[in-house]
Design a protein around this motif. Structure first.
Motif, PDB file in Angstrom:
ATOM      1  N   THR A 151       1.032  -1.063   0.027  1.00 55.71           N
ATOM      2  CA  THR A 151       0.120  -0.190   0.184  1.00 55.71           C
ATOM      3  C   THR A 151       0.775   1.485   0.099  1.00 55.71           C
ATOM      4  OG1 THR A 151      -0.145  -0.216   2.496  1.00 55.71           O
ATOM      5  CG2 THR A 151      -1.877  -0.976   1.075  1.00 55.71           C
ATOM      6  N   PHE A 152       2.314   1.253  -0.431  1.00 50.69           N
ATOM      7  CA  PHE A 152       2.932   2.326  -0.582  1.00 50.69           C
ATOM      8  C   PHE A 152       2.338   3.446  -1.422  1.00 50.69           C
ATOM      9  CE2 PHE A 152       6.585  -0.475   1.296  1.00 50.69           C
ATOM     10  CZ  PHE A 152       6.377   0.296   2.360  1.00 50.69           C
ATOM     11  N   ASN A 153       1.862   2.918  -2.394  1.00 51.98           N
ATOM     12  CA  ASN A 153       0.827   3.865  -3.610  1.00 51.98           C
ATOM     13  C   ASN A 153      -0.430   3.581  -3.093  1.00 51.98           C
ATOM     14  OD1 ASN A 153      -0.582   4.585  -5.922  1.00 51.98           O
ATOM     15  ND2 ASN A 153       1.465   4.424  -6.892  1.00 51.98           N
ATOM     16  N   PRO A 154      -1.175   4.662  -2.663  1.00 48.12           N
ATOM     17  CA  PRO A 154      -2.614   4.479  -2.251  1.00 48.12           C
ATOM     18  C   PRO A 154      -3.780   4.212  -3.498  1.00 48.12           C
ATOM     19  CG  PRO A 154      -1.952   6.879  -2.820  1.00 48.12           C
ATOM     20  CD  PRO A 154      -0.666   6.016  -2.757  1.00 48.12           C
ATOM     21  N   SER A 155      -3.072   4.198  -4.770  1.00 44.76           N
ATOM     22  CA  SER A 155      -4.078   3.589  -5.642  1.00 44.76           C
ATOM     23  C   SER A 155      -4.675   2.268  -5.508  1.00 44.76           C
ATOM     24  CB  SER A 155      -3.185   3.563  -7.024  1.00 44.76           C
ATOM     25  OG  SER A 155      -2.390   4.542  -7.376  1.00 44.76           O
ATOM     26  N   PHE A 156      -3.928   1.190  -5.017  1.00 47.89           N
ATOM     27  CA  PHE A 156      -4.370  -0.080  -4.752  1.00 47.89           C
ATOM     28  C   PHE A 156      -5.509  -0.087  -3.726  1.00 47.89           C
ATOM     29  CE2 PHE A 156      -0.594  -2.172  -6.853  1.00 47.89           C
ATOM     30  CZ  PHE A 156      -1.374  -2.104  -7.800  1.00 47.89           C
ATOM     31  N   GLU A 157      -6.508  -0.740  -3.746  1.00 54.07           N
ATOM     32  CA  GLU A 157      -7.421  -1.012  -2.615  1.00 54.07           C
ATOM     33  C   GLU A 157      -6.862  -2.321  -2.016  1.00 54.07           C
ATOM     34  OE1 GLU A 157     -11.736   0.032  -3.696  1.00 54.07           O
ATOM     35  OE2 GLU A 157     -10.814   0.114  -5.541  1.00 54.07           O
ATOM     36  N   PRO A 158      -7.268  -2.643  -0.791  1.00 50.83           N
ATOM     37  CA  PRO A 158      -6.938  -4.063  -0.339  1.00 50.83           C
ATOM     38  C   PRO A 158      -7.247  -5.357  -1.282  1.00 50.83           C
ATOM     39  CG  PRO A 158      -7.814  -2.577   1.373  1.00 50.83           C
ATOM     40  CD  PRO A 158      -8.173  -2.010   0.117  1.00 50.83           C
ATOM     41  N   GLY A 172      -7.213  -0.016   3.591  1.00 52.72           N
ATOM     42  CA  GLY A 172      -6.244  -0.736   4.457  1.00 52.72           C
ATOM     43  C   GLY A 172      -5.837  -0.179   5.729  1.00 52.72           C
ATOM     44  N   ALA A 173      -5.756   1.339   5.866  1.00 49.28           N
ATOM     45  CA  ALA A 173      -5.580   1.984   7.013  1.00 49.28           C
ATOM     46  C   ALA A 173      -6.560   1.686   8.268  1.00 49.28           C
ATOM     47  CB  ALA A 173      -5.683   3.601   6.876  1.00 49.28           C
ATOM     48  N   TYR A 174      -7.638   1.214   7.945  1.00 52.10           N
ATOM     49  CA  TYR A 174      -8.717   0.646   8.974  1.00 52.10           C
ATOM     50  C   TYR A 174      -7.917  -0.424   9.643  1.00 52.10           C
ATOM     51  CZ  TYR A 174     -12.143   4.024   7.572  1.00 52.10           C
ATOM     52  OH  TYR A 174     -13.037   5.271   7.121  1.00 52.10           O
ATOM     53  N   PHE A 175      -7.061  -1.266   9.172  1.00 50.24           N
ATOM     54  CA  PHE A 175      -6.766  -2.292   9.855  1.00 50.24           C
ATOM     55  C   PHE A 175      -6.003  -2.271  11.161  1.00 50.24           C
ATOM     56  CE2 PHE A 175      -7.145  -4.782   5.840  1.00 50.24           C
ATOM     57  CZ  PHE A 175      -7.539  -6.178   6.252  1.00 50.24           C
ATOM     58  N   ASP A 437     -20.730   3.584  -1.481  1.00 48.27           N
ATOM     59  CA  ASP A 437     -20.150   4.882  -2.107  1.00 48.27           C
ATOM     60  C   ASP A 437     -19.138   5.490  -1.446  1.00 48.27           C
ATOM     61  OD1 ASP A 437     -21.290   7.054  -4.128  1.00 48.27           O
ATOM     62  OD2 ASP A 437     -20.947   8.270  -2.063  1.00 48.27           O
ATOM     63  N   ALA A 438     -18.123   5.808  -1.997  1.00 46.62           N
ATOM     64  CA  ALA A 438     -16.750   6.379  -1.349  1.00 46.62           C
ATOM     65  C   ALA A 438     -16.265   7.371  -2.084  1.00 46.62           C
ATOM     66  CB  ALA A 438     -15.980   5.107  -0.995  1.00 46.62           C
ATOM     67  N   GLY A 439     -15.439   8.295  -1.385  1.00 47.36           N
ATOM     68  CA  GLY A 439     -14.800   9.166  -2.014  1.00 47.36           C
ATOM     69  C   GLY A 439     -13.203   9.238  -1.464  1.00 47.36           C
ATOM     70  N   TYR A 440     -12.220   9.297  -2.433  1.00 43.93           N
ATOM     71  CA  TYR A 440     -11.007   9.508  -1.906  1.00 43.93           C
ATOM     72  C   TYR A 440     -10.236  10.585  -2.494  1.00 43.93           C
ATOM     73  CZ  TYR A 440      -6.198   7.980  -1.292  1.00 43.93           C
ATOM     74  OH  TYR A 440      -4.752   7.937  -0.819  1.00 43.93           O
ATOM     75  N   HIS A 441      -9.302  11.269  -1.704  1.00 39.09           N
ATOM     76  CA  HIS A 441      -8.751  12.631  -2.158  1.00 39.09           C
ATOM     77  C   HIS A 441      -7.266  12.507  -1.319  1.00 39.09           C
ATOM     78  CE1 HIS A 441      -8.055  17.173  -2.722  1.00 39.09           C
ATOM     79  NE2 HIS A 441      -7.469  16.354  -3.563  1.00 39.09           N
ATOM     80  N   ILE A 442      -6.269  12.581  -2.296  1.00 42.82           N
ATOM     81  CA  ILE A 442      -5.021  12.789  -1.625  1.00 42.82           C
ATOM     82  C   ILE A 442      -4.151  13.804  -2.532  1.00 42.82           C
ATOM     83  CG2 ILE A 442      -4.103  10.913  -3.233  1.00 42.82           C
ATOM     84  CD1 ILE A 442      -2.009  10.302  -1.081  1.00 42.82           C
ATOM     85  N   ASP A 443      -3.443  14.904  -1.631  1.00 42.63           N
ATOM     86  CA  ASP A 443      -2.783  15.893  -2.073  1.00 42.63           C
ATOM     87  C   ASP A 443      -1.404  15.644  -1.658  1.00 42.63           C
ATOM     88  OD1 ASP A 443      -1.731  18.177  -2.938  1.00 42.63           O
ATOM     89  OD2 ASP A 443      -3.195  19.542  -2.081  1.00 42.63           O
ATOM     90  N   THR A 444      -0.365  15.314  -2.047  1.00 44.96           N
ATOM     91  CA  THR A 444       0.920  15.190  -1.746  1.00 44.96           C
ATOM     92  C   THR A 444       1.954  15.631  -2.681  1.00 44.96           C
ATOM     93  OG1 THR A 444       2.277  13.298  -0.869  1.00 44.96           O
ATOM     94  CG2 THR A 444       1.086  12.802  -2.870  1.00 44.96           C
ATOM     95  N   ASN A 616      -3.831   5.075 -11.113  1.00 43.13           N
ATOM     96  CA  ASN A 616      -2.706   5.457 -10.606  1.00 43.13           C
ATOM     97  C   ASN A 616      -2.686   6.667  -9.731  1.00 43.13           C
ATOM     98  OD1 ASN A 616       0.018   5.453  -9.504  1.00 43.13           O
ATOM     99  ND2 ASN A 616       0.926   5.256 -11.462  1.00 43.13           N
ATOM    100  N   ALA A 617      -2.603   6.828  -8.618  1.00 47.76           N
ATOM    101  CA  ALA A 617      -2.866   7.955  -7.930  1.00 47.76           C
ATOM    102  C   ALA A 617      -1.519   8.655  -7.875  1.00 47.76           C
ATOM    103  CB  ALA A 617      -3.217   7.736  -6.460  1.00 47.76           C
ATOM    104  N   ILE A 618      -0.392   8.291  -8.026  1.00 50.28           N
ATOM    105  CA  ILE A 618       1.180   8.639  -7.898  1.00 50.28           C
ATOM    106  C   ILE A 618       1.727   8.387  -9.025  1.00 50.28           C
ATOM    107  CG2 ILE A 618       3.075   9.146  -6.628  1.00 50.28           C
ATOM    108  CD1 ILE A 618       1.416   8.629  -4.057  1.00 50.28           C
ATOM    109  N   SER A 619       1.537   9.006 -10.273  1.00 49.82           N
ATOM    110  CA  SER A 619       2.405   8.978 -11.537  1.00 49.82           C
ATOM    111  C   SER A 619       3.311  10.039 -11.715  1.00 49.82           C
ATOM    112  CB  SER A 619       1.457   8.577 -12.562  1.00 49.82           C
ATOM    113  OG  SER A 619       1.981   8.644 -13.789  1.00 49.82           O
ATOM    114  N   PHE A 620       4.574   9.562 -12.407  1.00 52.22           N
ATOM    115  CA  PHE A 620       5.266  10.735 -12.663  1.00 52.22           C
ATOM    116  C   PHE A 620       5.025  11.241 -14.328  1.00 52.22           C
ATOM    117  CE2 PHE A 620       8.536   9.037  -9.275  1.00 52.22           C
ATOM    118  CZ  PHE A 620       7.943   9.853  -8.284  1.00 52.22           C
ATOM    119  N   LYS A 621       4.433  10.402 -14.839  1.00 50.21           N
ATOM    120  CA  LYS A 621       4.344  10.671 -16.396  1.00 50.21           C
ATOM    121  C   LYS A 621       2.949  11.040 -16.839  1.00 50.21           C
ATOM    122  CE  LYS A 621       8.679   9.302 -17.050  1.00 50.21           C
ATOM    123  NZ  LYS A 621       9.707  10.428 -17.469  1.00 50.21           N
ATOM    124  N   GLY A 622       1.960  10.547 -15.864  1.00 47.54           N
ATOM    125  CA  GLY A 622       0.619  10.826 -16.600  1.00 47.54           C
ATOM    126  C   GLY A 622       0.272   9.920 -17.598  1.00 47.54           C
TER     127      GLY A 622
END
Length: 848
Positions: A151-158, A172-175, A437-444, A616-622
């Motif tokens: 889960t280092f890249n938050p794109s993946f669900e468990p 996964g953070a709920y574990f 129904d879920a929403g996810y937002h990451i700003d890093t 992919n939530a964290i991509s260097f190329k897009g």
């Protein structure tokens, strides 16, 4: 007639004489009692004597007055100890563990508390073919049968689902949120999509907390004191307020000073401060209707992160010694050196309500009941950390905002019928609808440090930029020169970072059903099916932002310009809004059960599972932002049995799993990209054993997992950095990471009565085979097989009102690395996380 009367009179007389002889010296036979006996004898009564008459017979006196030489009747043999039935909800209804036709292990709350188990990582050690790593409380890694999610890249669900108190949690953070005041933890291995839905291809952790008591009140409190300043309070107080209303409140307060010492900052890393509370209210207005409300919140803060360096080469060491002469690369000494005082905070809050309505017999069905569960949960994470894990200030990871919220509804109906349309015997079923129904937002952001310009002169930087080795200067020469330039770096770089901004919404709807059809007194068939649809919409962007020392404000760069961090990462600016994905999921299941006797079940289960794709939530190329869903298939053959008058319990399962389009993370020199690996398979054995031995004070618990998990097809896998930056390899046929071939536990326990107390002593031995801890199977990431020893002495009152335990974990102080990954900026160097060493503790438990 006269002769009969004489015989009866003789019998009564003998009885009277016997009563007189057997009476103690202070006792005499009462005339009224003798008259009663005479009347019964005269009437020829064969009915048993009245309670009063029975009490009058001097049985104890006979025992006292019997001569030694007299032959006595043998005392009845003491009843043999029997295993208690374990009730689970692995199939959405309460069942005995022995009746569930899948591979399941269950850990009772009392077992977890008595063995000082405080985390899912520790709990997983008792479950075969299960591994949990929680280096970061925001991204724990959970693996079952070799399959899981990095889960280092938050794109993946468990890949392993988490269900607590009938609520499915999508991150996964709920574990790491719920390990307190528990009734039990059930671990379901293999795809569980039919009843639990998407993202359960590897299995499910089904966590059940304690609720309000059925009557009266009950409370428990555990105080734990361990090394490294560890203090933990786990308490629960429950009561039935009246016939209709009950309540339970539970609290967790956990503190730890940290096990890893930072020589640069002179502080302990991996500190922990967690505070959590849970309230459960139950309301039963009638015998047929029950309502329960659950509210839970948790706040966690840690110093971040507890990484150590491994394999510093000469030029890297020379460069870093300019910033900390004490820099070293021993990954087993609990020492590290980095300059950024990192931290991570996480908070979550959950509200859930469930309503049960027992309809009785209706619509030609029996024991018809419906349950509605609605829930809302929110998760917030903030973190700031030293990404290079070195005493030089190079790059930092700043997660300014990571938010997740989910809403779910489940409505299911359970019941039974005499037969299936008149065929064979009874049917028990569960069917329902599920909405999510879920929403996810990451700003890093990856932020430049003040020493980044000096780093640019090192061999490591040139290797990253060129993709190869640097020659022409003696090893360490560039590093030594670079170490003299920190003041220049601050002016040259200024404020510089590369920012990711990602948002994703998810909506899912599913219909599910399963029924067990009794084909006769010994056979049963259980088919099931889940049909679901999931829709995702995502916005993804990456942007370089920089400001020189003379500029007045931060400005995004255009496509023809690059900031320092952006150039180092070979990153590009991109903005891709409105990515849409839609997937239809079909998860069937079929089980066949045979009962040769009441204490044994043999089963065969086939099933399909599904894990959704994403972006992919964290991509260097897009580019290539989307990844495909996983599909899993499993076949299990198992036996669940009890032997020797239910004193020995043996549950064993052999299985084979196949996963297509396996989702993996590939290291990209700084973070991890998401991709599909191709195909993988896992086969093996899972065994749980409980034995109440013929020795009344000795019992044994054991588990065994045999695992052979391999990539079937992975032709374009990332290669170790030592083969060159961006190099590829074919891992087809190779063993997967996080898949030890053997895992086993053995826990013999002694329970020795001592007056009104019981002395409990156990030794727990945990063996784990060798395994890789990174997907590229770099030899440096291989951890050899090892065994960990723990032990405890516990003195408890017979009624368990109070108990004091003294124990130790990892008593041999075996030094083990949980994980080894490539360093962000130093090719050939690794970041490691060390498993805790020897830990001594004391626990006081009070129940009232």
């Amino acid at each position: 007639m006269k002769k009969v009367t004489q015989i009866r009179g003789l019998r009564v007389g003998l009885l009277a004489v016997a009563m007189g002889l057997c009476a103690p010296p202070t006792a005499a036979v009462d005339d009224s009692e003798l008259e009663l006996l005479l009347e019964r004898e005269a009437a020829g009564s064969r009915e048993p004597e009245s309670e009063a008459a029975a009490e009058a017979l001097p049985v104890l006196a006979v025992a006292r007055e019997t001569p030694v030489a007299e032959v006595r009747a043998p005392a009845p043999a003491p009843a043999r100890r029997q295993l208690e039935e374990i009730v689970v909800t692995a199939q959405k209804t309460e069942q005995g563990l022995r009746d569930v036709p899948i591979s399941v292990s269950a850990l009772q709350g009392e077992f977890l508390q008595d063995h000082a188990v405080a985390t899912l990582t520790e709990a997983a050690a008792f479950v075969p073919n299960v591994r949990v790593e929680s280096i970061s409380p925001s991204s724990p890694q959970v693996f079952i049968r070799g399959f899981g999610t990095n889960t280092f890249n938050p794109s993946f669900e468990p890949s392993v689902g988490l269900v607590q108190d009938e609520v499915f949690f999508g991150r996964g953070a709920y574990f790491t949120e719920s390990m307190f005041d528990l009734a039990r933890v059930e671990v379901l291995r293999g795809p569980q999509g039919t009843l639990f839905g998407k993202n359960t291809v590897a299995g499910v952790f089904n966590v059940v907390s304690r609720g309000a008591p059925a009557d009266g009140s009950e409370s428990q409190m555990s105080l734990h004191q361990g090394q490294w300043g560890e203090r933990r309070l786990d308490a629960g107080f429950g009561a039935r307020l009246n016939d209709q209303v009950g309540a339970r409140i539970a609290v967790l307060e956990s503190r730890r000073e940290g096990r890893v010492y930072n020589t640069k900052l002179d502080r302990r890393e991996d500190t922990l401060d967690q505070s959590a509370q849970r309230l459960r209210l139950s309301f039963d207005p009638t015998a047929a209707v029950g309502v329960e409300l659950i509210a839970q919140r948790s706040d966690t803060e840690v110093n971040f992160w507890p990484r150590q360096l491994l394999d510093l080469d000469a030029d890297t060491r020379a460069y870093l010694e300019n910033f900390d002469p004490a820099i070293e690369d021993d990954p087993y000494d609990f020492r590290t050196s980095f300059d950024i005082a990192g931290a991570l905070t996480k908070s979550s809050s959950t509200l859930a309500a469930s309503t049960r309505w027992d309809h009785g017999d209706a619509l030609g069905l029996e024991q018809l009941s419906s349950t509605v569960v609605v829930a809302y949960s929110r998760l917030d994470i903030w973190q700031y950390q030293d990404l290079d894990v070195s005493p030089a200030d190079l790059i930092r990871l700043a997660v300014d905002r990571e938010n997740f919220d989910q809403r779910s509804l489940e409505w299911r109906v359970t019941g039974s019928a005499d037969s299936l349309f008149g065929w064979r015997d009874g049917v028990q079923f569960v069917a329902g609808i599920y909405a999510y129904d879920a929403g996810y937002h990451i700003d890093t952001s990856i932020v430049a440090g003040r020493d980044l310009a000096s780093y640019a002169l090192t061999n490591d930087a040139q290797q990253l930029l060129s993709g190869g080795a640097v020659s022409g200067l003696p090893g360490g020469a560039l590093g030594a020169l670079g170490g003299q330039l920190p003041p220049l770096a601050a002016e040259a770089v200024g404020d510089d970072y590369y920012r990711f901004d990602f948002y994703q919404s998810t909506r899912a709807l599913a219909l599910f059903g399963q029924f067990t059809w009794d084909l006769g007194p010994r056979w049963a068939l259980t088919p099931g099916l889940r049909l679901g649809r999931e829709d995702k919409r995502a916005d993804a962007s990456g942007q370089g932002v920089c400001r020189s020392a003379t500029a007045t404000q931060e400005v995004p760069v255009d496509a023809t310009q690059q900031c320092v961090v952006q150039a180092l990462l070979a990153a590009e600016n991109y903005s891709v809004p409105g990515i849409e994905r839609s997937e239809v999921q079909l998860s069937p299941k079929l089980s066949l059960q045979y009962r040769p006797r009441d204490e044994m079940q043999v089963f065969a289960t086939w099933g399909l599972g599904f894990k959704s794709g994403g972006v992919n939530a964290i991509s260097f190329k897009g580019v290539d932002l989307e990844f495909e869903p996983e599909r899993a298939q499993t076949l299990e053959l198992g036996i669940k049995s009890e032997w020797f008058d239910r004193s020995l319990g043996v549950n064993a399962t052999v299985y084979e799993m196949q996963i297509d389009k396996l989702q993996v993370l590939a290291f990209n020199s700084v973070l991890f990209d998401v991709t599909n690996a191709g195909a993988a398979r896992s086969r093996g054995l899972e065994l749980d054993l409980q034995w109440l031995t013929p020795l009344p004070v000795l019992s044994l618990n054991a588990s065994l997992g045999l695992l052979d998990a391999r990539y079937r097809a992975y032709p374009n896998a990332p290669a170790p950095v030592g083969q060159g930056m961006g190099a590829r390899q074919d891992l087809s046929g190779r063993r997967m990471a996080f898949a030890p071939p053997v895992s086993a536990t053995l826990t013999p326990t002694l329970d020795i009565p001592w007056g009104n107390w019981t002395l409990n002593a156990y030794v727990s031995i945990r063996h784990q085979g060798g395994q890789y801890s990174d997907t590229d199977l770099d030899p440096a990431t291989y951890e050899p097989a090892h065994a960990i020893w723990s032990a405890q002495l516990r003195l408890a009152r017979a009624d368990e009102a109070v108990a004091l335990a003294l124990g130790g974990k990892n008593l041999s102080d075996r030094r083990v690395l949980n994980q080894v990954i490539d360093s962000a900026l130093f090719p050939g160097t690794y970041l490691t996380h060390q498993m805790p060493g020897r830990e001594l503790y004391a626990t006081l438990a009070i129940r009232f």
